[in-house]
Write a protein that holds these residues in place. Structure first.
Motif, PDB file in Angstrom:
ATOM      1  N   LYS A   1       0.835  -1.195   0.000  1.00 33.36           N
ATOM      2  CA  LYS A   1       0.000   0.000   0.000  1.00 33.36           C
ATOM      3  C   LYS A   1       0.880   1.258   0.000  1.00 33.36           C
ATOM      4  N   HIS A   2       0.399   2.281  -0.672  1.00 32.90           N
ATOM      5  CA  HIS A   2       1.177   3.516  -0.800  1.00 32.90           C
ATOM      6  C   HIS A   2       0.480   4.722  -0.169  1.00 32.90           C
ATOM      7  N   ASP A   3      -0.610   4.470   0.527  1.00 33.56           N
ATOM      8  CA  ASP A   3      -1.300   5.558   1.221  1.00 33.56           C
ATOM      9  C   ASP A   3      -1.983   4.987   2.450  1.00 33.56           C
ATOM     10  N   ILE A   4      -2.502   5.866   3.289  1.00 28.06           N
ATOM     11  CA  ILE A   4      -3.143   5.463   4.538  1.00 28.06           C
ATOM     12  C   ILE A   4      -4.637   5.751   4.455  1.00 28.06           C
ATOM     13  N   ALA A   5      -5.433   4.759   4.837  1.00 27.07           N
ATOM     14  CA  ALA A   5      -6.897   4.918   4.820  1.00 27.07           C
ATOM     15  C   ALA A   5      -7.331   5.633   6.097  1.00 27.07           C
ATOM     16  N   ASN A   6      -7.152   6.951   6.126  1.00 26.96           N
ATOM     17  CA  ASN A   6      -7.376   7.721   7.358  1.00 26.96           C
ATOM     18  C   ASN A   6      -8.825   7.705   7.826  1.00 26.96           C
ATOM     19  N   HIS A   7      -9.733   8.074   6.926  1.00 27.86           N
ATOM     20  CA  HIS A   7     -11.136   8.234   7.306  1.00 27.86           C
ATOM     21  C   HIS A   7     -11.991   8.299   6.051  1.00 27.86           C
ATOM     22  N   ALA A   8     -13.293   8.206   6.253  1.00 24.83           N
ATOM     23  CA  ALA A   8     -14.221   8.287   5.124  1.00 24.83           C
ATOM     24  C   ALA A   8     -14.346   9.727   4.639  1.00 24.83           C
ATOM     25  N   PHE A   9     -14.579   9.870   3.326  1.00 24.67           N
ATOM     26  CA  PHE A   9     -14.868  11.200   2.787  1.00 24.67           C
ATOM     27  C   PHE A   9     -15.656  11.061   1.490  1.00 24.67           C
ATOM     28  N   VAL A  10     -16.417  12.121   1.187  1.00 24.76           N
ATOM     29  CA  VAL A  10     -17.248  12.164  -0.020  1.00 24.76           C
ATOM     30  C   VAL A  10     -16.920  13.434  -0.783  1.00 24.76           C
ATOM     31  N   ILE A  11     -16.655  13.289  -2.090  1.00 29.56           N
ATOM     32  CA  ILE A  11     -16.383  14.444  -2.956  1.00 29.56           C
ATOM     33  C   ILE A  11     -17.579  14.612  -3.882  1.00 29.56           C
ATOM     34  N   ARG A  12     -18.133  15.813  -3.901  1.00 33.90           N
ATOM     35  CA  ARG A  12     -19.273  16.080  -4.774  1.00 33.90           C
ATOM     36  C   ARG A  12     -18.894  17.136  -5.804  1.00 33.90           C
ATOM     37  N   ASP A  13     -18.817  16.703  -7.069  1.00 36.75           N
ATOM     38  CA  ASP A  13     -18.571  17.613  -8.196  1.00 36.75           C
ATOM     39  C   ASP A  13     -17.297  18.453  -8.062  1.00 36.75           C
ATOM     40  N   ASP A  14     -16.288  17.968  -7.400  1.00 38.02           N
ATOM     41  CA  ASP A  14     -15.041  18.734  -7.223  1.00 38.02           C
ATOM     42  C   ASP A  14     -15.267  20.060  -6.504  1.00 38.02           C
ATOM     43  N   ARG A  15     -16.426  20.197  -5.851  1.00 41.41           N
ATOM     44  CA  ARG A  15     -16.766  21.467  -5.223  1.00 41.41           C
ATOM     45  C   ARG A  15     -16.729  21.407  -3.707  1.00 41.41           C
ATOM     46  N   ALA A  16     -17.069  20.255  -3.152  1.00 39.87           N
ATOM     47  CA  ALA A  16     -17.136  20.136  -1.693  1.00 39.87           C
ATOM     48  C   ALA A  16     -16.787  18.719  -1.279  1.00 39.87           C
ATOM     49  N   VAL A  17     -16.177  18.614  -0.099  1.00 39.44           N
ATOM     50  CA  VAL A  17     -15.825  17.319   0.469  1.00 39.44           C
ATOM     51  C   VAL A  17     -16.428  17.229   1.862  1.00 39.44           C
ATOM     52  N   SER A  18     -17.143  16.140   2.129  1.00 37.31           N
ATOM     53  CA  SER A  18     -17.648  15.871   3.473  1.00 37.31           C
ATOM     54  C   SER A  18     -16.745  14.821   4.107  1.00 37.31           C
ATOM     55  N   VAL A  19     -16.209  15.158   5.271  1.00 41.78           N
ATOM     56  CA  VAL A  19     -15.281  14.277   5.987  1.00 41.78           C
ATOM     57  C   VAL A  19     -15.956  13.792   7.259  1.00 41.78           C
ATOM     58  N   GLU A  20     -15.951  12.484   7.467  1.00 45.50           N
ATOM     59  CA  GLU A  20     -16.569  11.911   8.655  1.00 45.50           C
ATOM     60  C   GLU A  20     -15.506  11.624   9.715  1.00 45.50           C
ATOM     61  N   THR A  21     -15.609  12.314  10.854  1.00 44.19           N
ATOM     62  CA  THR A  21     -14.738  12.037  11.984  1.00 44.19           C
ATOM     63  C   THR A  21     -15.568  11.372  13.085  1.00 44.19           C
ATOM     64  N   VAL A  22     -14.931  11.042  14.191  1.00 37.70           N
ATOM     65  CA  VAL A  22     -15.648  10.379  15.280  1.00 37.70           C
ATOM     66  C   VAL A  22     -16.749  11.271  15.841  1.00 37.70           C
ATOM     67  N   HIS A  23     -16.463  12.561  15.973  1.00 34.68           N
ATOM     68  CA  HIS A  23     -17.420  13.428  16.675  1.00 34.68           C
ATOM     69  C   HIS A  23     -18.235  14.328  15.757  1.00 34.68           C
ATOM     70  N   ALA A  24     -17.822  14.463  14.486  1.00 34.20           N
ATOM     71  CA  ALA A  24     -18.492  15.465  13.659  1.00 34.20           C
ATOM     72  C   ALA A  24     -18.324  15.189  12.173  1.00 34.20           C
ATOM     73  N   GLU A  25     -19.133  15.896  11.396  1.00 34.25           N
ATOM     74  CA  GLU A  25     -18.971  15.941   9.948  1.00 34.25           C
ATOM     75  C   GLU A  25     -18.337  17.279   9.599  1.00 34.25           C
ATOM     76  N   VAL A  26     -17.272  17.239   8.813  1.00 30.51           N
ATOM     77  CA  VAL A  26     -16.575  18.450   8.395  1.00 30.51           C
ATOM     78  C   VAL A  26     -16.774  18.618   6.893  1.00 30.51           C
ATOM     79  N   VAL A  27     -17.234  19.788   6.487  1.00 32.91           N
ATOM     80  CA  VAL A  27     -17.430  20.070   5.067  1.00 32.91           C
ATOM     81  C   VAL A  27     -16.348  21.038   4.606  1.00 32.91           C
ATOM     82  N   VAL A  28     -15.566  20.614   3.632  1.00 36.01           N
ATOM     83  CA  VAL A  28     -14.438  21.388   3.113  1.00 36.01           C
ATOM     84  C   VAL A  28     -14.787  21.891   1.722  1.00 36.01           C
TER      85      VAL A  28
END
Length: 277
Positions: free
Chosen positions: A206-233
């Motif tokens: 493996k050449h990367d680390i599976a840190n956490h789940a994330f969703v990319i929508r249309d190259d415009r926004a990313v939703s990141v799932e952490t233990v305590h919250a959802e972060v939208v980037v």
């Protein structure tokens, strides 16, 4: 442009349009109170909030693009899961359904659970039922809302790309037979022409680390799932990092016939566990 300046600019645009706040709020699928807080700088708007407000106001595409760029540059929105739960998990699913109705490409990386858009009702129910503080009615409404979200998978104008790690499919947070049904569902969905499902196998370097789940929508926004919250980037530079990470995992993942062969192997293992149990 900071969030106060952005909010003030949105208010100027709304006033110039002649539309009342309550009308814009209703068209933007938000409360009048939330719109007021955005316009006064008390609440940082997400890029999706700005998009909906500008659509309700009726600005030109050029103006919308300018303000969306500003919103993405200043917004990193963090919402604690307890607040999402308090507002209603089914309402969160309905909000996501609305977001997904407006996008054309979704890319999702998941190293922990089967993605919600691919979950069977039994899997979703089992996951939610782990929480003692969720009532049966809450579970029922959330399962129903998630199933309604999944209707988007059959819209061939949209593309969905899912990359899952193999441990997700072997992690028995649900009974073996629930997982068997879940694997069958993944195989079925993977055959749809607009769906790309891939699994990163345990075997191999493996050449990367599976840190956490994330969703990319249309190259415009990313939703990141952490233990305590959802972060939208939404900053384009940050979004680009997630796109690169997703592409790396996608290239290392199994697809097509190789994917289905792996899923059948895992399914056989689960059936043997049931029989030996």
């Amino acid at each position: 442009m900071n969030r106060s300046e952005l909010g003030a600019a949105l208010r100027v645009l709304r006033n110039a349009s002649g539309r009342e706040a309550k009308v814009v709020a209703r068209s933007s699928v938000m409360s009048a109170s939330k719109l007021s807080k955005i316009e006064t700088g008390k609440l940082p708007p997400s890029a999706d909030d700005v998009d909906r407000i500008l659509t309700a106001i009726g600005v030109s595409d050029d103006v919308k693009a300018e303000y969306l760029d500003a919103a993405r540059a200043v917004a990193t929105e963090t919402t604690a899961w307890r607040l999402i739960q308090r507002a209603g998990l089914h309402k969160a699913q309905q909000r996501l359904r609305g977001v997904e109705a407006r996008m054309s490409l979704l890319r999702l990386f998941q190293p922990a659970l089967v993605p919600g858009l691919l979950q069977t009702p039994e899997y979703t129910r089992a996951i939610l039922s782990r929480h003692d503080d969720l009532s049966e009615e809450t579970v029922r409404r959330t399962v129903s809302a998630r199933l309604e979200r999944q209707e988007a998978l059959y819209d061939e104008n949209k593309r969905f790309c899912f990359v899952i790690t193999e441990p997700v499919l072997r992690w028995l947070i649900v009974p073996p037979m629930v997982m068997v049904g879940q694997l069958d569902r993944i195989v079925s969905v993977s055959r749809l022409p607009n769906i790309d499902v891939r699994v990163v196998p345990l075997a191999g370097r493996k050449h990367d680390i599976a840190n956490h789940a994330f969703v990319i929508r249309d190259d415009r926004a990313v939703s990141v799932e952490t233990v305590h919250a959802e972060v939208v980037v939404t900053d384009p530079r940050d979004v680009a990092q997630y796109v690169t990470k997703f592409d790396g995992f996608a290239q290392a993942a199994l697809e097509g016939a190789a994917l289905r062969k792996l899923l059948v192997s895992i399914r056989d293992d689960l059936l043997q566990q049931r029989e030996s149990g």
